[in-house]
Scaffold this motif. Sequence first.
Motif, PDB file in Angstrom:
ATOM      1  N   TYR A  67      13.700  41.851   3.586  1.00 41.70           N
ATOM      2  CA  TYR A  67      13.579  40.967   2.419  1.00 41.70           C
ATOM      3  C   TYR A  67      14.551  41.385   1.323  1.00 41.70           C
ATOM      4  O   TYR A  67      15.177  40.541   0.665  1.00 41.70           O
ATOM      5  CB  TYR A  67      12.146  40.995   1.895  1.00 41.70           C
ATOM      6  N   ALA A  68      14.689  42.691   1.114  1.00 41.98           N
ATOM      7  CA  ALA A  68      15.621  43.187   0.102  1.00 41.98           C
ATOM      8  C   ALA A  68      17.057  42.816   0.463  1.00 41.98           C
ATOM      9  O   ALA A  68      17.857  42.426  -0.415  1.00 41.98           O
ATOM     10  CB  ALA A  68      15.489  44.701  -0.034  1.00 41.98           C
ATOM     11  N   SER A  69      17.411  42.908   1.752  1.00 38.47           N
ATOM     12  CA  SER A  69      18.751  42.507   2.184  1.00 38.47           C
ATOM     13  C   SER A  69      18.974  41.014   1.962  1.00 38.47           C
ATOM     14  O   SER A  69      20.049  40.581   1.522  1.00 38.47           O
ATOM     15  CB  SER A  69      18.948  42.842   3.672  1.00 38.47           C
ATOM     16  N   TYR A  70      17.936  40.231   2.246  1.00 36.84           N
ATOM     17  CA  TYR A  70      18.024  38.783   2.051  1.00 36.84           C
ATOM     18  C   TYR A  70      18.187  38.435   0.569  1.00 36.84           C
ATOM     19  O   TYR A  70      18.999  37.574   0.202  1.00 36.84           O
ATOM     20  CB  TYR A  70      16.768  38.135   2.617  1.00 36.84           C
ATOM     21  N   GLN A  71      17.443  39.107  -0.290  1.00 35.51           N
ATOM     22  CA  GLN A  71      17.502  38.827  -1.716  1.00 35.51           C
ATOM     23  C   GLN A  71      18.875  39.143  -2.308  1.00 35.51           C
ATOM     24  O   GLN A  71      19.342  38.456  -3.219  1.00 35.51           O
ATOM     25  CB  GLN A  71      16.436  39.652  -2.450  1.00 35.51           C
ATOM     26  N   THR A  72      19.505  40.188  -1.782  1.00 34.64           N
ATOM     27  CA  THR A  72      20.824  40.582  -2.295  1.00 34.64           C
ATOM     28  C   THR A  72      21.956  39.908  -1.530  1.00 34.64           C
ATOM     29  O   THR A  72      23.130  40.116  -1.853  1.00 34.64           O
ATOM     30  CB  THR A  72      20.995  42.105  -2.196  1.00 34.64           C
TER      31      THR A  72
END
Length: 380
Positions: A67-72
């Motif tokens: 999710y963090a990779s997707y958000q960034t």
Amino acid sequence: MILSQWLLPPLFTGIFFALGIVLGFQMLINAFGPSDSVSEWRFERLTGARYAVSVLYFGAFSFIFEYASYQTNNDFAFLNFKLLLLSYVLVFLGKRTAAIIVAICGASFIVLRGFSWEALQYIGLILVVYLLASILITFLQKKRWLLLTWSISIDVLTTLFWFFSKMIGFGTFVEISDKQVWEYVLGFIVTNACLSIGLHQIVKQNDHMMMITQQATIDTTTGLPNHEVFLQEYHQIMKQKVQNPPMTLIALDIDQFKHINDVYGHLVGNKALDAVGKTMINLVDTNTSVRGYRVGGEEFEFIVKKMDDAKVRKLASVLKQRIADTVVIDGDNNLNITISIGIATRTIDDSETDLYERADRMLYISKGRGRNQITTDRDE
């Protein structure tokens, strides 16, 4: 976490974050009790609720990283953490758990970004890492090499992963330079080294705590839980409501044990105790409803749960016969031993003392009838 942009804080943050995940897991598992220990290569006998919690814990972090990779919008953000997570789950929790983590990573990627060629590439890359790491760890375990060897090996595997991903131009990897890739690789190596040292210390501390726990709770002659453990567990069970079928207490001791010690010596007496202990442990290992203890001298107890009268009687008969078939060897002498057994089933009015004394009374009735007998309170 690129060194040229911000050198120290991200690296130190990554190290402490990785160690925090491991320590958090350790605390979570310890909340279930101290029965599981970390070995050099895996958590031993991590089953049931502990295993389910382990999968949920690391599965949650897998999703968080995706999710963090997707958000960034950054395919290589948190990649080192993902690789570390997969590596050490594989080491300590085994291939099945690591495969579940891989599946969660792939499913999270698809759910967050949709099904695409990029998703297939990502899943393929993670699967390749999983398969190579699985082959590697199988080889190292067979060679009985240490965790340090695994740490160095995974550094090499991760370095190849980074440059291969850059070479094929996966996702946003095309946007980073070779220098930045080396910086990410260096960050992984440093974090992995610190994590390996931290895990080594955890293993040592767990081994030490396990040794202390065993010394305090396990009878060294028989390998059974000792009298103190029996009292604690018996007390906890007796605080609960009477189940159906109710709990049963089996009291037993070795017939003519004083005579064995006097005639053959205490070393032979210890062999007899060890033989009874091993037989009880074998029975316990094949039946989760039974727990055995050495409560003192030649005296033993079984706490039996969720087992009706007929099954309890059969269990006692099997134990008695196996002990009778056991031969204790002392030089040229072959010594046969027998046990007497008393069985008491809990009633709604029983106190701890009532049930214990009734089982003890049944035991002494068995002895009075010539030893090598079974007496239950249902018969009297």
